[in-house]
Design a protein around this motif. Structure first.
Motif, mmCIF file in Angstrom:
data_model
loop_
_atom_site.group_PDB
_atom_site.id
_atom_site.type_symbol
_atom_site.label_atom_id
_atom_site.label_comp_id
_atom_site.label_asym_id
_atom_site.label_seq_id
_atom_site.Cartn_x
_atom_site.Cartn_y
_atom_site.Cartn_z
ATOM 1 N N MET A 42 -68.616 -48.478 -23.388
ATOM 2 C CA MET A 42 -67.434 -49.338 -23.281
ATOM 3 C C MET A 42 -67.849 -50.688 -23.866
ATOM 4 N N TYR A 66 -62.480 -53.130 -26.402
ATOM 5 C CA TYR A 66 -61.487 -54.155 -26.098
ATOM 6 C C TYR A 66 -61.721 -55.304 -27.076
ATOM 7 N N LEU A 105 -59.683 -59.028 -17.137
ATOM 8 C CA LEU A 105 -60.445 -57.776 -17.167
ATOM 9 C C LEU A 105 -61.117 -57.511 -15.826
ATOM 10 N N LYS A 108 -58.760 -56.036 -13.390
ATOM 11 C CA LYS A 108 -58.529 -54.615 -13.675
ATOM 12 C C LYS A 108 -59.778 -53.773 -13.412
ATOM 13 N N ASN A 109 -60.834 -54.430 -12.905
ATOM 14 C CA ASN A 109 -62.092 -53.781 -12.553
ATOM 15 C C ASN A 109 -62.757 -53.094 -13.758
ATOM 16 N N GLU A 110 -62.631 -53.707 -14.929
ATOM 17 C CA GLU A 110 -63.278 -53.168 -16.124
ATOM 18 C C GLU A 110 -64.764 -53.505 -16.100
ATOM 19 N N LYS A 111 -65.571 -52.612 -16.643
ATOM 20 C CA LYS A 111 -67.024 -52.807 -16.753
ATOM 21 C C LYS A 111 -67.433 -52.418 -18.162
ATOM 22 N N PHE A 112 -68.373 -53.163 -18.728
ATOM 23 C CA PHE A 112 -68.757 -52.942 -20.111
ATOM 24 C C PHE A 112 -70.258 -52.693 -20.249
ATOM 25 N N LEU A 138 -68.610 -58.084 -14.931
ATOM 26 C CA LEU A 138 -68.035 -57.305 -16.021
ATOM 27 C C LEU A 138 -69.072 -56.483 -16.785
#
Length: 182
Positions: A42, A66, A105, A108-112, A138
């Motif tokens: 991601m 993203y 982000l 929205k609990n996004e992790k990269f 993140l």
């Protein structure tokens, strides 16, 4: 694109926009350093410009990217490039200021796995962005932040819990890679 499934395809670049596209030499160096971490990753491309770093990551096996930029013309170019390359299903485009986008982000609990950070030079944006990334959790524990910056900007060895793993100079561009301690 330099390599991967989209090798040889050209990206559209804006006319007269104050972007500083990553050169092919620098891009090749970045991707040779992070190659083992790309597959199914991601990716977040902050200060996207044309989207070249995120698109290159997708070309080389990233699962999703993203793209964040606060310039309408850049967003238009990113959308066009992603559409022309057939990457719409793997892409999310955010028209936003970087700090605001990082907060959204996080909500929205996004992790990269990989975050590309290529802000305008000499604007003091690198450390605040990295702090925001850390404060909002993140970056996955094994993830990395790839920072493209002016060689005059001497970045610290540690920012929050992140350690500078690599620091390379390519002409008027420096690449620093941060990750958590091993």
């Amino acid at each position: 694109m330099i390599a991967g499934q989209l090798k040889g395809r050209k990206l559209k670049a804006p006319n007269g926009l104050n972007t500083r596209p990553t050169t092919d030499r620098v891009k090749e160096s970045i991707f040779s350093m992070i190659h083992p971490y790309l597959m199914d990753s991601m990716v977040l491309d902050l200060f996207s410009g044309t989207g070249s770093l995120g698109i290159e990551a997708l070309s080389r096996g990233a699962k999703k990217a993203y793209f964040v930029d606060h310039n309408k013309q850049s967003i238009s170019i990113i959308k066009e490039n992603i559409s022309n390359l057939g990457l719409l299903d793997q892409s999310v485009i955010l028209f936003s200021d970087a700090i605001k986008a990082l907060k959204e982000l996080a909500l929205k609990n996004e992790k990269f796995d990989i975050i590309f950070l290529d802000p305008p030079y000499a604007k003091g944006l690198i450390i605040p962005c990295i702090q925001e990334i850390q404060n909002n959790l993140l970056l996955r524990p094994e993830g990395m932040i790839v920072v493209e910056h002016d060689p005059e900007d001497q970045l610290p060895e540690m920012i929050e819990k992140l350690h500078k793993r690599k620091d390379r100079r390519y002409g008027n561009t420096n690449i620093s890679i941060y990750s958590e301690e091993a």
